[in-house]
Design a protein around this motif. Structure first.
Motif, PDB file in Angstrom:
ATOM      1  N   ILE A 266     -10.095   1.786   4.139  1.00 59.98           N
ATOM      2  CA  ILE A 266      -9.345   1.259   2.961  1.00 59.98           C
ATOM      3  C   ILE A 266     -10.638   0.478   1.821  1.00 59.98           C
ATOM      4  O   ILE A 266     -10.648   0.440   0.178  1.00 59.98           O
ATOM      5  CB  ILE A 266      -7.662   0.588   2.517  1.00 59.98           C
TER       6      ILE A 266
ATOM      7  N   GLU B 118      -4.582   4.570   3.263  1.00 60.46           N
ATOM      8  CA  GLU B 118      -4.065   2.998   3.246  1.00 60.46           C
ATOM      9  C   GLU B 118      -3.093   2.788   4.009  1.00 60.46           C
ATOM     10  O   GLU B 118      -3.196   2.265   4.561  1.00 60.46           O
ATOM     11  CB  GLU B 118      -3.438   2.691   2.086  1.00 60.46           C
TER      12      GLU B 118
ATOM     13  N   TRP C 276     -13.529  -1.101  -4.339  1.00 60.47           N
ATOM     14  CA  TRP C 276     -13.133  -0.006  -4.044  1.00 60.47           C
ATOM     15  C   TRP C 276     -13.506   1.263  -4.927  1.00 60.47           C
ATOM     16  O   TRP C 276     -13.798   2.659  -4.713  1.00 60.47           O
ATOM     17  CB  TRP C 276     -11.551   0.265  -4.178  1.00 60.47           C
TER      18      TRP C 276
ATOM     19  N   TRP D 246       0.718  -1.219  -0.479  1.00 63.37           N
ATOM     20  CA  TRP D 246       0.046   0.498   0.264  1.00 63.37           C
ATOM     21  C   TRP D 246       1.108   1.464  -0.224  1.00 63.37           C
ATOM     22  O   TRP D 246       2.202   0.964   0.719  1.00 63.37           O
ATOM     23  CB  TRP D 246      -0.790  -0.240   1.060  1.00 63.37           C
TER      24      TRP D 246
END
Length: 445
Positions: A362, A54, A290, A49
């Protein structure tokens, strides 16, 4: 979220790097763990990440771990690529990692057969953790290879369909399609052209577009890829031919390869604010959980919805499933601190609060059954669509292979050739694919 979509060059380079581990790795299948997990020590943890939010989230979890384990300090190294992980696992040494996380689930087979990562079964058994009941079963499955578990899932990804609600309303479409025949009709209805140029695609089906890879489509068709002996089986699997035929017809119906490829190469970056779904240039997008957060952050000028990706008409009873992937976590086999490293792996992957807080931060899907049921888990409707997809009993990941994800890249490359019209005989193409995959797997050992 995954840091980048799979490309042949990058993924094949990673697979080749891992291949060297078979002969060069300093670890062994029965390497023991003799360190005292209660002694003062420092672990090195490598992860991929890099986005500030994150990095902050994983650092928060590590800080909580250190508070609970005051004898263990964790040195965190962010933004590590799989290629660098492979080099470190191969070379060993005091500067290498003790614990690693990877976004490449396709490489589990390589990690396990090469002994690059330690066998986690003794640790799980001692802790009385049953992966089959602790983790989501589908995620437990893709983190082992041929009965050997060298990784555990950290967080998961589920793939589904995002759609532009405003475009749907304008076109008189009242609900996302469930069958692929309906989906193709909707994609054509949503496509707009002007003077022969595509202004908006209902959907970009190209194997070279964002996230529309053979494995992401393949889960909807129920493709098996390999037979029980590990041999490539695409020429004998009717689902593969059905997938190639459907994809090519939709591509042609929407304008053909040349026109769609011209459109594809002119749109914005997948990870930037000008993603074609964000800009309204694409009305429907196959993507992971995401994307909802990224779309929200981009402050779109239209409302979006999410649903499972459609399935073949004959499989409508399985609607709701999708492709699964995610982050894997393991212990370097050449680490001299395996027992302490296990404490970190156990915490990150099985502590419910740790898993839920990280998933919320995240916008990934939790990998444990307990975390999925937690009342603390994000309740956003878009996100929850993907949580449901992840838990569908027929959601799946491609099978693990001794050659990593190379077999998927080979089929992907043949798919591109077929959509371009360079190869027109699909039966012959799939036989070539099987021959190439079997040859590559044999060379990989």
């Amino acid at each position: 979220m995954p840091r980048s979509r799979r490309t042949s060059a990058v993924a094949l380079a990673a697979t080749a790097s891992i291949a060297l581990l078979t002969t060069a790795c300093t670890g062994s299948a029965d390497a023991g763990a003799s360190d005292d997990p209660k002694a003062k020590t420092t672990l090195t943890f490598w992860h991929g990440w890099s986005a500030p939010s994150e990095v902050k989230a994983i650092e928060a979890n590590i800080k909580t771990f250190e508070t609970a384990h005051p004898n263990i300090k964790v040195k965190i190294v962010k933004g590590i690529t799989d290629d660098k992980i492979n080099q470190a696992l191969r070379g060993g040494g005091s500067q290498g990692p003790d614990v690693v996380s990877s976004f490449t689930t396709d490489n589990v087979g390589r990690f396990c057969t090469s002994n690059a990562l330690a066998d986690l079964k003794p640790f799980l058994d001692k802790a009385k953790i049953d992966p089959a009941t602790t983790f989501l079963p589908q995620m437990a499955k893709y983190t082992e290879h041929d009965g050997k578990r060298c990784t555990v899932p950290l967080l998961g990804d589920a793939y589904g369909l995002y759609y532009n609600k405003d475009a749907f309303k304008e076109a008189g479409i009242t609900a996302p399609p469930k069958r692929l025949s309906e989906f193709s009709a909707v994609a054509k209805k949503l496509t707009k052209t002007k003077g022969g140029t595509i202004e908006r695609l209902g959907f970009n089906p190209s194997y070279q577009a964002y996230e529309t890879t053979v494995e992401h489509y393949g889960s909807q068709f129920g493709i098996t890829y390999l037979d029980q002996n590990g041999k490539s089986n695409t020429a004998n699997d009717p689902a593969v031919k059905a997938m190639f035929t459907w994809q090519k017809k939709l591509l042609d119906d929407l304008g053909g390869y040349a026109k769609i490829n011209k459109f594809r190469t002119a749109v914005g970056d997948e990870w930037g604010p000008k993603h074609p779904f964000h800009t309204g240039q694409v009305a429907m997008q196959l993507d992971g959980e995401w994307r909802g957060k990224m779309a929200t952050n981009a402050k779109l000028g239209f409302e979006i919805g999410a649903a499972p990706f459609p399935v073949p008409d004959a499989q409508v009873a399985d609607y709701g499933k999708g492709y699964l992937s995610g982050t894997i976590l393991g212990i370097a086999n050449n680490s001299a601190k395996k027992n302490a490293a296990w404490e970190l792996v156990k915490y990150l992957s099985t502590d419910t609060d740790a898993v839920v807080s990280f998933a919320n931060a995240i916008h990934n899907v939790p990998s444990t059954v307990a975390a999925l049921k937690s009342p603390k888990l994000n309740n956003d409707p878009l996100y929850r669509t993907f949580v449901d997809i992840a838990q569908h009993p027929k959601s799946s990941h491609a099978p693990s292979s001794v050659n990593g994800g190379a077999f998927l890249l080979t089929l992907q490359d043949f798919g591109v050739s077929y959509e371009q019209g360079k190869q027109k005989d699909l039966d012959a193409l799939l036989k070539k694919n099987d021959a190439q995959v079997d040859k590559d797997n044999e060379q990989a050992g």
